[in-house]
Each structure stands twice: as structure tokens, then as C-alpha cells.
Design a protein around this motif. Structure first.
Motif, PDB file in Angstrom:
ATOM      1  N   LYS A 123      30.380  28.201  35.964  1.00 15.52           N
ATOM      2  CA  LYS A 123      31.787  27.948  35.660  1.00 15.52           C
ATOM      3  C   LYS A 123      32.473  29.250  35.264  1.00 15.52           C
ATOM      4  N   ASN A 124      33.700  29.391  35.729  1.00 16.92           N
ATOM      5  CA  ASN A 124      34.557  30.504  35.322  1.00 16.92           C
ATOM      6  C   ASN A 124      34.749  30.405  33.809  1.00 16.92           C
ATOM      7  N   ARG A 125      34.326  31.431  33.088  1.00 17.93           N
ATOM      8  CA  ARG A 125      34.385  31.419  31.617  1.00 17.93           C
ATOM      9  C   ARG A 125      35.835  31.341  31.107  1.00 17.93           C
ATOM     10  N   LEU A 126      36.792  31.753  31.943  1.00 17.34           N
ATOM     11  CA  LEU A 126      38.197  31.805  31.513  1.00 17.34           C
ATOM     12  C   LEU A 126      38.933  30.494  31.745  1.00 17.34           C
ATOM     13  N   THR A 127      38.495  29.726  32.756  1.00 23.65           N
ATOM     14  CA  THR A 127      39.217  28.486  33.089  1.00 23.65           C
ATOM     15  C   THR A 127      38.345  27.243  32.970  1.00 23.65           C
ATOM     16  N   GLY A 128      37.040  27.416  32.940  1.00 24.07           N
ATOM     17  CA  GLY A 128      36.121  26.271  32.929  1.00 24.07           C
ATOM     18  C   GLY A 128      35.927  25.654  34.305  1.00 24.07           C
ATOM     19  N   ILE A 129      36.580  26.221  35.326  1.00 25.76           N
ATOM     20  CA  ILE A 129      36.446  25.681  36.696  1.00 25.76           C
ATOM     21  C   ILE A 129      35.228  26.307  37.372  1.00 25.76           C
ATOM     22  N   GLN A 130      34.505  25.459  38.123  1.00 27.12           N
ATOM     23  CA  GLN A 130      33.305  25.928  38.836  1.00 27.12           C
ATOM     24  C   GLN A 130      33.654  27.051  39.820  1.00 27.12           C
ATOM     25  N   ASN A 131      32.925  28.138  39.757  1.00 29.36           N
ATOM     26  CA  ASN A 131      33.129  29.204  40.750  1.00 29.36           C
ATOM     27  C   ASN A 131      32.505  28.800  42.079  1.00 29.36           C
ATOM     28  N   PRO A 132      33.070  29.291  43.181  1.00 29.71           N
ATOM     29  CA  PRO A 132      32.452  29.012  44.486  1.00 29.71           C
ATOM     30  C   PRO A 132      31.158  29.811  44.650  1.00 29.71           C
ATOM     31  N   VAL A 133      30.336  29.420  45.623  1.00 25.03           N
ATOM     32  CA  VAL A 133      29.155  30.239  45.952  1.00 25.03           C
ATOM     33  C   VAL A 133      29.621  31.546  46.611  1.00 25.03           C
ATOM     34  N   PHE A 134      30.616  31.447  47.486  1.00 23.46           N
ATOM     35  CA  PHE A 134      31.152  32.643  48.163  1.00 23.46           C
ATOM     36  C   PHE A 134      32.502  33.035  47.570  1.00 23.46           C
ATOM     37  N   PHE A 135      32.650  34.298  47.220  1.00 24.74           N
ATOM     38  CA  PHE A 135      33.938  34.837  46.777  1.00 24.74           C
ATOM     39  C   PHE A 135      34.607  35.485  47.994  1.00 24.74           C
ATOM     40  N   ARG A 136      35.816  35.038  48.307  1.00 30.85           N
ATOM     41  CA  ARG A 136      36.517  35.588  49.477  1.00 30.85           C
ATOM     42  C   ARG A 136      37.240  36.872  49.092  1.00 30.85           C
ATOM     43  N   ALA A 137      37.148  37.866  49.951  1.00 31.71           N
ATOM     44  CA  ALA A 137      37.918  39.102  49.749  1.00 31.71           C
ATOM     45  C   ALA A 137      39.379  38.832  50.066  1.00 31.71           C
ATOM     46  N   ASP A 138      40.248  39.689  49.578  1.00 34.24           N
ATOM     47  CA  ASP A 138      41.669  39.591  49.901  1.00 34.24           C
ATOM     48  C   ASP A 138      41.856  39.856  51.402  1.00 34.24           C
ATOM     49  N   SER A 139      42.572  38.976  52.076  1.00 31.06           N
ATOM     50  CA  SER A 139      42.671  39.103  53.541  1.00 31.06           C
ATOM     51  C   SER A 139      43.448  40.365  53.943  1.00 31.06           C
TER      52      SER A 139
END
Ligand code: ADE
Length: 264
Positions: A123-139
Motif C-alpha cells: 500500500k502507498n504509505r501516503l494514501t493507503g491505496i494499493q500500489n500496482p505491480v507495474f509503475f508506468r513511466a510518464d508517456s
């Protein structure tokens, strides 16, 4: 030496794991200033007319996350570009070739069941929302990297058919706190995460960027094929790979006028 930097708009941060991975870019900074924060040296200046801050993180995910957090706190960069070397997992890649990471993942995060590792973000420590397995780069940064790839001054790669320019691939970079020197592990990373390259910092930087909403991209050039010969190959091709990755980033800075942040 100054301690607390001004936080100008539009600064691009460039990170690498080792000093040698960022030294080539540091040498090309104009109007250089140095800051030491928690014993870590950050160098600011301009590159191709654009504001930049450069720092090396040290090896591994914890060092990378710590340095990225300090960087964001003290310099408020508009975007973060990571440059460095990686083990090639995609069998078509040779030392000197480049992967622009469209996405990154921790390959050592999740639960180890009797059947094997099940990947799951924390979980994202700042929001409590589950982080994804893949982090997308900025397009926008991915596109900028691809554009720069067509213009950068690269070292050529020696092959049995002669010299060629590096291949540049948009792909998947996976990250773990281990140096991979195992063909079996490579096959597993390719099969399960569709990995093109493996390294030890990218997803940690990407996770901090995701959590702090800073656009990012990871650029890696291949130094070895993450197999039994990886340690020897890394020594041999380290400089070539570090140069090619940093040449692409240098050219990104020249083209950065066209930046428009897309996804994150
Ligand atoms: N960086 C460069 N080569 C690597 C490898 N084989 N494993 C992890 N990180 C690397």
C-alpha cells in the motif's frame, strides 16, 4: 558549498546508481553548484539550457528510495530521469543496447507460496491505496527518450557482422535487491513479468515518483545478459553501457522543450 537550494520551476533531476553513471552528465553541467544534504552530494546547473540536478543514489532499492525522497523534498524537480546499466533479459539485447522503461516492477515483492512468488505491490504509505505491480513511466518522457534516441551520439556496438548503433527498445525493466547472474532467473523474469532488463533501483525510484506524483522515466543500457558470465561482462561493458544511457539522457535535455507530461 551551500546547504539548502532554491527550488526553481522546471528543474529536471537525473539519477544514477553509481558515480560513473552520472559523472559524464555532471561534466556537461554549466553554472554548477554543489549541495550536501545528509552527506549526499547533489549538483545543480544547466544542461542544454535546461535546469538540472544530478545525484547518484548508491546501489539497491533502499538507497535509491532514500535519495529520491531527499531529492524531491529539497529540489522539487519537475521530472526525474534515471540513467544507468542493466542486465539484459530480452535475448535480442546486447551490451550497449538501450531499454526505455515504459514500466517497471519490483521482481522481489509479494508472497512466496509453495508454487513460487506471487507479485503484489504494497500500500502507498501516503494514501493507503494499493500500489500496482507495474509503475508506468510518464508517456511524454518515454516519447522524448525515443526522439532523443534517434539523435544522440552513441558508442557503436561491435558484432560479428561489424559495428552497429545501439538498438533502442521501449520495454519492461524489473528491479530487485539482487544482482542476477542466472539464466534460469532470467527466463523466469521474462516469462512472468515480460522483462527486457533487470537492475537494482528503477522500480524503487518509480514507486517514490508514483507516491509523490512526480513524472519519471528509467533509461537503462545493457552491460551483461544476467547469466553466469554477467559479472565478467559487466566489468567489460560497463563504460559502453553507462555512456550510451547518459548520451540518450543528454539528448533528452536538448529536446526537452517539447515536454508535455502525459500520464502521471
Ligand atoms: N545491473 C547490471 N547488470 C545487472 C544484473 N545482471 N542484475 C542486476 N542488476 C544489474
Amino acid at each position: 558549498m551551500e546547504t539548502e537550494p532554491a527550488k526553481p520551476q522546471n528543474t529536471t533531476a537525473i539519477l544514477g546508481a553509481f558515480q560513473a553513471e552520472v559523472a559524464l552528465l555532471e561534466d556537461r553541467l554549466a553554472e554548477r553548484k554543489e549541495y550536501t544534504i545528509e552527506s549526499i552530494r547533489f549538483v545543480t546547473g544547466t544542461m542544454n539550457g535546461r535546469g538540472a540536478v544530478i545525484v547518484w543514489t548508491g546501489i539497491g532499492k533502499v538507497n535509491a528510495a532514500m535519495t529520491t525522497t531527499l531529492l524531491i523534498e529539497h529540489f522539487k524537480p519537475r521530472e526525474i530521469i534515471f540513467t544507468g546499466i542493466a542486465g539484459g533479459v530480452n535475448p535480442t539485447l546486447q551490451p550497449g543496447d538501450i531499454v526505455i522503461a515504459e514500466k517497471t516492477a519490483h521482481h522481489d515483492m509479494g508472497t512466496i507460496w509453495p508454487e513460487g512468488l506471487f507479485f503484489k505491490g504494497v500500500k502507498n504509505r501516503l494514501t493507503g491505496i494499493q500500489n500496482p505491480v507495474f509503475f508506468r513511466a510518464d508517456s511524454g518522457l518515454v516519447e522524448l527518450a525515443e526522439l532523443a534516441g534517434g539523435k544522440a551520439a552513441f558508442e557503436k556496438i561491435e558484432t560479428t557482422e561489424g559495428k552497429r548503433l545501439p538498438k533502442i527498445l521501449r520495454g519492461v525493466v524489473v528491479t530487485g535487491d539482487v544482482f542476477v547472474a542466472s539464466e534460469e532467473k532470467c527466463l523466469d523474469l521474462r516469462k512472468r513479468l515480460d522483462a527486457d532488463a533487470v537492475e537494482m533501483e528503477g522500480a524503487a525510484v518509480a514507486q517514490i515518483c508514483h507516491q509523490r506524483q512526480v513524472p519519471h522515466v528509467v533509461i537503462r543500457s545493457i552491460s551483461d545478459n544476467a547469466n553466469a558470465g554477467a559479472i565478467v561482462d559487466k566489468q567489460m561493458f560497463y563504460i559502453l553501457a553507462a555512456k550510451n544511457s547518459s548520451s540518450l539522457v543528454f539528448e533528452m535535455m536538448a529536446q526537452a522543450g517539447i515536454l508535455s507530461h502525459g500520464q502521471e
